[in-house]
Design an enzyme around this catalytic site. Structure first.
Site, short mmCIF file in Angstrom:
data_model
loop_
_atom_site.label_atom_id
_atom_site.label_comp_id
_atom_site.label_asym_id
_atom_site.label_seq_id
_atom_site.Cartn_x
_atom_site.Cartn_y
_atom_site.Cartn_z
N GLU A 156 37.25 -7.91 -24.49
CA GLU A 156 37.85 -6.59 -24.40
C GLU A 156 36.94 -5.61 -23.68
O GLU A 156 37.36 -4.87 -22.82
CB GLU A 156 38.14 -6.09 -25.82
CG GLU A 156 39.27 -5.11 -25.90
CD GLU A 156 39.66 -4.92 -27.35
OE1 GLU A 156 40.86 -4.98 -27.65
OE2 GLU A 156 38.77 -4.73 -28.19
N GLU B 260 41.46 -39.05 3.43
CA GLU B 260 42.00 -37.71 3.68
C GLU B 260 41.00 -36.83 4.42
O GLU B 260 41.29 -36.27 5.45
CB GLU B 260 42.36 -37.03 2.35
CG GLU B 260 43.81 -37.24 1.99
CD GLU B 260 44.14 -36.69 0.62
OE1 GLU B 260 43.21 -36.35 -0.14
OE2 GLU B 260 45.32 -36.59 0.30
#
Lengths: 96, 563
Positions: free
Chosen positions: B305, B65
């Site tokens: 958070e 490829e």
């Protein structure tokens, strides 16, 4: 006929890559010789290379399928794989 | 040939060797299939590179490829220097280029060219490993499928005879594992890579579909591709056979230690701190982290958070300096939004970071936010695996979790309360027009722990727990507790005051009585003296009288001779 005459002047430079004495290789060699003798008498150069002998060429020339015939000239460059048994296809590729 | 057990070739890929029980089948081809962009090529490259570097097994990478230069650039981001390895003759990259339009087929042919090329490459560096990436591209270059299929079958057989361990990658087909059904030919080991997107979050998963002659994990394993390559997480070791330690770790809050049997948490245990918003969960977690760094132990803080800077700033307000631990390399913050990647990916990245950093304490703050990327059961499954892994590594983990409602604190949303060893609950106590924090220990396996609710106070100097007051109106906290304390102090002062007053009164009385006694004493003495004086006077008088009488008698007898 005119065009054919023009082309007739060209020398066909052909190179056939084969893998040793495999059945396909043997068939390809005899087939291409036949085609050349019949249609390109005296105006072809056929070079036969056994990849087994020079494996590094395989990578350089991007060879995967064998037998492989490369028509270097006249341009365009064309590649043919197979045992060259399909004579019509080969001739079409040669532009004859 | 032999009746030996199947030998395996370690891939050197993190986690994959664990799943496969040692690696890929040695000397046999393995098919790695998956859809576009799922990491097949990367896995194959890593197999070759690790083989060359770590196991001294040279490898051939045959790329159908990408060009070798492209490939080198693509994997250089992972720190693989293919060109250097190629120069050292440890690997060989061969780019196979096929262009259908350039080739005319004129009868029977075979792939001897490929065989010879591969054989040459293998022989030139003595390769033990081979990758064919993606061999199916041949089908787009050559049209005679029956020839190709026959040749591929021959190729795989030939690879086996060569004794090289091979990875063949294949693009996933509609209904089959690979578009051209390569799985029919490569039957020893088949690995499927998947890239799934659910809820906009992508997760990479790996599954071993078959592995002939070997046991292997059958689950889907999440894997991660990051700047260091491929890592798979083998997460099924749920055997519950980890070592346990009776060593204890202090929480960083002396009064909390006292509630936990005086010593704190067990080393390698899991701790859940749950509570409603703003009850100080992060402070508890940061205190614990700080404490472990003070002990010179490493700690990773996963913040889902707040950003690290935010946490550091906030912890300054309670007198904690986390900066110094970060600069000394003991504390590591890893802050990311939960939506950064899927749950499994979080697990993999935590796993990886823990392996790299080797901390003694791990903190996840909060796990509740993970709900945005997975369902409750998924989170639970993930946490089980995480706890399992950390326990196995003897790492203490603290989770914080936000309870969404005030009414029932019996169960957290993640349902992990049954998994953890110690569960601290921080809750609001609303009373007398103010909110205060109360803390209690819901459970703590294997240790004496307090059953009392304590008031949890955040001060400038850190955290503290104080006893709550049980008054007639129930539990007293906050200013009501302060008032109660004041009231009690006032009471004591009054009592003290009255005590001293009574003492004085008594001593005064005593002094009065004592003076009285002294007066009586003197009175008595004077009376006694008086009596003595009378006595003496009478004795003297008696003597004089006696003498006088004798004198008179003597005188009378002189007169009376004539009688």
């Amino acid at each position: 006929m005119q065009s054919l005459d023009l082309e007739n002047k060209d020398i066909y430079k052909l190179r056939l890559y084969v893998a040793g004495a495999s059945p396909n290789s043997v068939k390809a060699i005899s087939n291409i010789k036949n085609i050349c003798e019949t249609h390109l008498k005296d105006r072809y150069e056929l070079e036969i290379i056994d990849i087994h002998q020079q494996p590094s060429i395989a990578q350089k020339e991007q060879i995967i399928a064998l037998p492989l015939l490369i028509k270097k000239s006249p341009l365009p460059v064309r590649q043919f794989v197979g045992d060259m048994s399909d004579t019509a296809q080969v001739l079409r590729g040669f532009g004859i | 040939m032999t009746i030996n057990k199947l030998t395996k070739t370690p891939t050197g890929i993190n986690g994959l060797d664990e799943i496969t029980g040692g690696g890929l089948p040695a000397g046999r081809p393995t098919l790695v299939c998956g859809s576009a962009g799922c990491g097949k090529t990367l896995m194959a490259v890593e197999f070759i590179v690790k083989g060359a570097i770590d196991y001294n097994e040279p490898g051939v990478f045959m790329a159908f490829e990408e060009k070798s230069e492209e490939l080198a650039v693509n994997v250089s981001s992972l720190g693989f220097d293919l060109q250097k390895l190629e120069a050292e003759k440890k690997i060989k990259i061969d780019h196979v280029h096929i262009e259908r339009s350039e080739i005319e087929e004129t009868g029977e042919y075979d792939l001897d060219g490929l065989f010879i090329r591969l054989a040459h490459a293998i022989d030139s560096i003595g390769a033990k490993r081979v990758v064919l990436d993606t061999i199916e591209n041949l089908f787009s270059g050559l049209s005679n499928e029956s020839i190709l299929r026959a040749e591929l079958r021959r190729l795989f057989q030939w690879l086996k005879e060569k004794g090289v361990t091979a990875i063949i990658t294949g693009e996933r087909g509609e209904k089959t594992l690979t578009r051209q059904g390569l799985e029919e030919y490569v039957s020893d080991c088949v690995i499927l890579l998947d890239h799934r997107v659910s809820n906009h979050i992508s997760t990479r998963l790996m599954r071993i579909i078959k592995y002939r002659g070997s046991v292997h994990g059958t689950n889907e394993y999440p894997f991660l591709i990051d700047e260091k390559g491929f890592s798979v997480l083998p997460v099924t070791s749920l055997k519950l056979e980890g070592d346990v330690s009776s060593e204890r770790l202090t929480t960083g809050v002396p009064s909390l230690d006292k509630m936990l049997g005086g010593k704190g948490f067990y080393k390698g245990s899991s701790i859940l701190v749950s509570g409603t918003a703003g009850t100080g969960k992060t402070s508890i977690a940061a205190t614990f982290a700080n404490e472990s760094c003070n002990r010179n132990e490493r700690c990773i803080y996963f913040a889902f958070e707040e950003s690290p800077k935010q946490i550091i700033r906030n912890m300054h307000s309670i007198g904690m300096d986390l900066d110094k631990h970060i600069s000394s390399g003991l504390l590591k913050f890893q802050a990311s939004r939960p939506t950064l990647h899927g749950l499994e990916m979080h697990l993999v990245s935590i796993h990886k970071l823990v392996k790299d950093f080797k901390p003694a304490v791990v903190i996840l703050d909060p796990i509740t936010n993970l709900i945005t990327v997975g369902s409750v059961s998924e989170i639970k499954a993930m946490l089980i695996r995480l706890i399992d892994f950390l326990q196995h590594e003897q790492i203490t983990v603290m989770f914080t979790a936000l309870s969404l409602n005030n009414i029932t604190n019996e169960q957290t949303d993640e349902g992990v309360s049954s998994l953890v060893d110690t569960w601290l609950l921080v809750r609001d106590i609303e009373y007398n027009g103010e909110r205060n924090r109360g803390m209690y220990i819901m459970k703590s396996r294997g240790m004496q722990h307090s059953n009392q609710v304590r008031e949890f106070i955040i001060t400038d100097n850190g955290l503290n727990l104080v006893d709550v007051y049980l008054g007639s109106d129930g539990v007293l906290v906050g200013s009501a507790r302060e008032a109660q304390i004041l009231q009690e102090q006032a009471g004591t002062a009054l009592k003290d005051h009255s005590l001293t007053w009574k003492d004085k009164e008594i001593s005064r009385k005593r002094r009065v009585l004592e003076s009285k006694i002294a007066r009586l004493q003197t009175e008595f003495e004077s009376v006694e003296e008086e009596l003595n004086r009378v006595h003496q006077e009478e004795a003297v008088k008696k003597e004089i009288l006696e003498r006088a009488r004798k004198d008179i008698t003597n005188m009378r007898s002189g007169d009376g001779n004539d009688k």
